[in-house]
Scaffold this motif. Structure first.
Motif, PDB file in Angstrom:
ATOM      1  N   ALA A  52       8.142  15.995  18.608  1.00  0.00           N
ATOM      2  CA  ALA A  52       6.974  16.073  19.480  1.00  0.00           C
ATOM      3  C   ALA A  52       6.504  17.514  19.679  1.00  0.00           C
ATOM      4  N   GLN A  53       7.389  18.501  19.444  1.00  0.00           N
ATOM      5  CA  GLN A  53       7.039  19.900  19.685  1.00  0.00           C
ATOM      6  C   GLN A  53       6.766  20.693  18.412  1.00  0.00           C
ATOM      7  N   LEU A  54       6.932  20.077  17.242  1.00  0.00           N
ATOM      8  CA  LEU A  54       6.714  20.787  15.987  1.00  0.00           C
ATOM      9  C   LEU A  54       5.241  21.099  15.774  1.00  0.00           C
ATOM     10  N   GLY A  55       4.977  22.275  15.218  1.00  0.00           N
ATOM     11  CA  GLY A  55       3.633  22.625  14.806  1.00  0.00           C
ATOM     12  C   GLY A  55       3.351  22.076  13.420  1.00  0.00           C
ATOM     13  N   PRO A  56       2.123  22.176  12.945  1.00  0.00           N
ATOM     14  CA  PRO A  56       1.763  21.585  11.651  1.00  0.00           C
ATOM     15  C   PRO A  56       2.505  22.187  10.468  1.00  0.00           C
ATOM     16  N   ASP A  57       2.965  23.431  10.591  1.00  0.00           N
ATOM     17  CA  ASP A  57       3.681  24.082   9.486  1.00  0.00           C
ATOM     18  C   ASP A  57       5.180  24.207   9.748  1.00  0.00           C
ATOM     19  N   ASP A  58       5.654  23.589  10.831  1.00  0.00           N
ATOM     20  CA  ASP A  58       7.084  23.610  11.147  1.00  0.00           C
ATOM     21  C   ASP A  58       7.809  22.493  10.409  1.00  0.00           C
ATOM     22  N   GLU A  59       9.133  22.529  10.471  1.00  0.00           N
ATOM     23  CA  GLU A  59       9.926  21.484   9.827  1.00  0.00           C
ATOM     24  C   GLU A  59      11.189  21.215  10.635  1.00  0.00           C
ATOM     25  N   LEU A  60      11.704  20.005  10.469  1.00  0.00           N
ATOM     26  CA  LEU A  60      12.957  19.589  11.106  1.00  0.00           C
ATOM     27  C   LEU A  60      13.980  19.325  10.024  1.00  0.00           C
ATOM     28  N   ILE A  61      15.148  19.949  10.169  1.00  0.00           N
ATOM     29  CA  ILE A  61      16.245  19.783   9.206  1.00  0.00           C
ATOM     30  C   ILE A  61      17.456  19.258   9.951  1.00  0.00           C
ATOM     31  N   VAL A  62      18.018  18.158   9.463  1.00  0.00           N
ATOM     32  CA  VAL A  62      19.236  17.592  10.039  1.00  0.00           C
ATOM     33  C   VAL A  62      20.340  17.748   9.003  1.00  0.00           C
ATOM     34  N   VAL A  63      21.403  18.444   9.370  1.00  0.00           N
ATOM     35  CA  VAL A  63      22.523  18.685   8.467  1.00  0.00           C
ATOM     36  C   VAL A  63      23.716  17.848   8.922  1.00  0.00           C
ATOM     37  N   VAL A  64      24.262  17.080   8.000  1.00  0.00           N
ATOM     38  CA  VAL A  64      25.388  16.199   8.311  1.00  0.00           C
ATOM     39  C   VAL A  64      26.649  16.800   7.703  1.00  0.00           C
ATOM     40  N   ALA A 101      19.845  27.603   4.401  1.00  0.00           N
ATOM     41  CA  ALA A 101      19.512  27.670   2.984  1.00  0.00           C
ATOM     42  C   ALA A 101      18.383  26.715   2.615  1.00  0.00           C
ATOM     43  N   ALA A 102      18.260  25.613   3.334  1.00  0.00           N
ATOM     44  CA  ALA A 102      17.205  24.637   3.060  1.00  0.00           C
ATOM     45  C   ALA A 102      15.910  24.955   3.792  1.00  0.00           C
ATOM     46  N   ALA A 103      15.936  25.918   4.706  1.00  0.00           N
ATOM     47  CA  ALA A 103      14.794  26.183   5.574  1.00  0.00           C
ATOM     48  C   ALA A 103      13.729  27.020   4.880  1.00  0.00           C
ATOM     49  N   GLY A 104      12.487  26.792   5.282  1.00  0.00           N
ATOM     50  CA  GLY A 104      11.374  27.573   4.772  1.00  0.00           C
ATOM     51  C   GLY A 104      10.605  28.297   5.852  1.00  0.00           C
ATOM     52  N   GLY A 105      10.961  28.088   7.122  1.00  0.00           N
ATOM     53  CA  GLY A 105      10.247  28.711   8.225  1.00  0.00           C
ATOM     54  C   GLY A 105      10.624  30.164   8.414  1.00  0.00           C
ATOM     55  N   ASP A 106       9.781  30.878   9.143  1.00  0.00           N
ATOM     56  CA  ASP A 106      10.074  32.278   9.451  1.00  0.00           C
ATOM     57  C   ASP A 106      11.271  32.404  10.384  1.00  0.00           C
ATOM     58  N   VAL A 107      11.398  31.442  11.287  1.00  0.00           N
ATOM     59  CA  VAL A 107      12.461  31.463  12.297  1.00  0.00           C
ATOM     60  C   VAL A 107      13.238  30.152  12.220  1.00  0.00           C
ATOM     61  N   VAL A 108      14.565  30.241  12.216  1.00  0.00           N
ATOM     62  CA  VAL A 108      15.394  29.044  12.271  1.00  0.00           C
ATOM     63  C   VAL A 108      15.848  28.855  13.714  1.00  0.00           C
TER      64      VAL A 108
END
Length: 326
Positions: A52-64, A101-108
């Motif tokens: 609900a809080q992600l911006g249009p260029d943000d991403e969500l990564i779930v690591v198991v 390693a999977a992230a593409g955003g400026d900030v993790v």
């Protein structure tokens, strides 16, 4: 995977703060690490709130972390998220490294699987990270107890349950390191210091820590002109289950924290590794004894927590002296 820690020499004062290259409003990669189905309800809640809080260029990564069935289930349930397995060493440190390693955003942005961001939390991260001198942000972590907090539990030991504790710096103040349940780091800076050390951090139910502390120390060494700060509007609620409300868990967590501090002092030197702890033990704990003087059980917990932590530290030093590791 990120390279083994550290990736490059840390003493590099001429290297510019990585934020110099980012856009005015940074993009975010929110990383949630998980390992067990027992937290599935809280995990789904956290995913929904992050989404609900992600911006249009943000991403969500779930690591198991080494749980194939959970990984497959989450991938099917959340097709809009990047779901991937920890392809490194079992434990939270390499799970976070896999996410980075999977992230593409400026900030993790790291959020625990039993934590949930409050409204506006990610907006607070974006706002802080528009300041190019800010390399990392620590949030506010509020305990959400399943049952009322035990009467004996002192606020000074909120870190035992992964939450805020009495003695933390105030809003906007500089910090040595964030609390892991709510922390944000510039991705390229985290990559350049080699990510999180696998010699530290929680593995399953073993309540160790200090990987965030080493990260903070390494960031300050690599980028001495940068700022790590606390922002309480970057907030999360953090579930505290009844098993963590028991004195046995309190004792184990303190002991393991002491052992982790011994490893940390080996990796970074005792000066920076224990700088905040010296103030905590000489000011915060004595003040806590006075504050709780009319509640003997809390005074006893304060003293016991200090003793258990010191015992763990001594054990870690002895193990290090014998050439062992965790």
């Amino acid at each position: 995977m990120l390279p083994s820690h550290p990736a490059e020499p840390l003493a590099d004062p001429v290297t510019p703060v990585p934020g110099d290259a980012v856009r005015a409003e940074p993009t975010l990669s929110v990383i949630i690490c998980c390992y067990t189905e027992r937290r599935r309800r809280s995990l789904d809640t956290a995913i929904a709130e992050v989404r609900a809080q992600l911006g249009p260029d943000d991403e969500l990564i779930v690591v198991v972390d080494h749980n194939e069935s959970l990984c497959a289930d989450l991938a099917a349930a959340h097709p809009d998220a990047i779901v991937r397995a920890n392809d490194g060493t079992r434990g939270l440190s390499d799970a976070r490294n896999s996410g980075t390693a999977a992230a593409g955003g400026d900030v993790v942005v790291f959020i625990d699987d039993d934590a949930c961001p409050v409204p506006g939390a990610l907006a607070a991260v974006r706002a802080r990270c528009t300041d190019r001198d800010v390399v990392a942000v620590g949030g506010a972590v509020a305990a959400q107890w399943d049952s009322p907090a035990p009467r004996w539990f002192p606020e000074e030991f909120g870190w035992v349950i992964g939450c805020d504790y009495r003695g933390l710096p105030g809003d906007g103040a500089a910090i040595r390191n964030p609390i892991g349940a709510a922390m944000a780091v510039r991705r390229d800076a985290l990559t350049r210091i080699g990510g999180f050390s696998t010699r530290l951090g929680r593995r399953g139910t073993v309540p160790a820590g200090c990987e965030e502390t080493l990260m903070g120390i390494d960031l300050r060494r690599r980028y001495p002109s940068s700022t790590l700060l606390r922002d309480i509007t970057f907030g999360v609620t953090h579930a505290v289950t009844d098993d963590r409300a028991r004195f046995g868990y309190f004792a184990r967590r303190c002991y393991q924290e002491g052992r982790s501090k011994a490893i940390l002092s080996e990796l970074s030197g005792s000066g920076e590794a224990l700088a905040s702890e010296r103030r905590y033990t000489t000011r915060v704990l004595p003040a806590g004894v006075w504050r709780h003087r009319r509640t003997p059980s809390r005074v006893g917990a304060l003293v016991a927590g200090f003793v258990f932590t010191c015992a763990g530290y001594a054990s870690g030093l002895a193990r290090r002296g014998r050439g062992g590791s965790r």
